[in-house]
Design a protein around this motif. Sequence first.
Motif, PDB file in Angstrom:
ATOM      1  N   GLU A  46       0.866  -1.177   0.000  1.00 21.75           N
ATOM      2  CA  GLU A  46       0.000   0.000   0.000  1.00 21.75           C
ATOM      3  C   GLU A  46       0.900   1.223   0.000  1.00 21.75           C
ATOM      4  O   GLU A  46       1.702   1.417   0.915  1.00 21.75           O
ATOM      5  CB  GLU A  46      -0.903   0.007   1.239  1.00 21.75           C
ATOM      6  CG  GLU A  46      -1.914  -1.109   1.280  1.00 21.75           C
ATOM      7  CD  GLU A  46      -2.974  -0.997   0.203  1.00 21.75           C
ATOM      8  OE1 GLU A  46      -3.296   0.137  -0.227  1.00 21.75           O
ATOM      9  OE2 GLU A  46      -3.484  -2.050  -0.213  1.00 21.75           O
ATOM     10  N   GLU A  52      -3.617   3.022  -8.613  1.00 18.61           N
ATOM     11  CA  GLU A  52      -4.290   1.738  -8.396  1.00 18.61           C
ATOM     12  C   GLU A  52      -3.747   0.690  -9.365  1.00 18.61           C
ATOM     13  O   GLU A  52      -3.655   0.937 -10.562  1.00 18.61           O
ATOM     14  CB  GLU A  52      -5.799   1.919  -8.608  1.00 18.61           C
ATOM     15  CG  GLU A  52      -6.633   0.718  -8.261  1.00 18.61           C
ATOM     16  CD  GLU A  52      -6.700   0.466  -6.764  1.00 18.61           C
ATOM     17  OE1 GLU A  52      -6.940  -0.692  -6.388  1.00 18.61           O
ATOM     18  OE2 GLU A  52      -6.508   1.408  -5.979  1.00 18.61           O
ATOM     19  N   ASN A  53      -3.375  -0.482  -8.833  1.00 22.95           N
ATOM     20  CA  ASN A  53      -2.865  -1.611  -9.623  1.00 22.95           C
ATOM     21  C   ASN A  53      -1.669  -1.241 -10.495  1.00 22.95           C
ATOM     22  O   ASN A  53      -1.586  -1.623 -11.653  1.00 22.95           O
ATOM     23  CB  ASN A  53      -3.975  -2.214 -10.492  1.00 22.95           C
ATOM     24  CG  ASN A  53      -4.978  -2.967  -9.670  1.00 22.95           C
ATOM     25  OD1 ASN A  53      -4.631  -3.537  -8.639  1.00 22.95           O
ATOM     26  ND2 ASN A  53      -6.209  -2.973 -10.118  1.00 22.95           N
ATOM     27  N   ASN A  79      -1.197  -0.885  -4.161  1.00 20.60           N
ATOM     28  CA  ASN A  79      -2.600  -0.555  -3.948  1.00 20.60           C
ATOM     29  C   ASN A  79      -3.499  -1.609  -4.523  1.00 20.60           C
ATOM     30  O   ASN A  79      -4.476  -1.442  -5.105  1.00 20.60           O
ATOM     31  CB  ASN A  79      -2.934   0.829  -4.476  1.00 20.60           C
ATOM     32  CG  ASN A  79      -2.036   1.870  -3.840  1.00 20.60           C
ATOM     33  OD1 ASN A  79      -1.751   1.816  -2.664  1.00 20.60           O
ATOM     34  ND2 ASN A  79      -1.577   2.808  -4.635  1.00 20.60           N
TER      35      ASN A  79
END
Length: 79
Positions: A46, A52-53, A79
């Motif tokens: 994280e 994201e990804n 993430n």
Amino acid sequence: DEAYKKGVEMTLTELVKILDALGVKPFGEAGETFDPQRHNAVMHMEDEAFGENMVAEVFQAGFKLGEKVIRHALVKVAN
């Protein structure tokens, strides 16, 4: 020693040239969007610095021949 190191580097350079001539291309770089068809996620983290990804780190580059994946890239996904 230095001569041994130079010999290994020359061998690796020639191998990459041969694979490129055969159409085998490496892929997998930090910052790419994670694609389970091309990447094998071995770690997750994280971190808001990444989207994201997103691939945060590449442990082993992947290779493809045309559109066929020969070896998936081993990556850490954020993430």
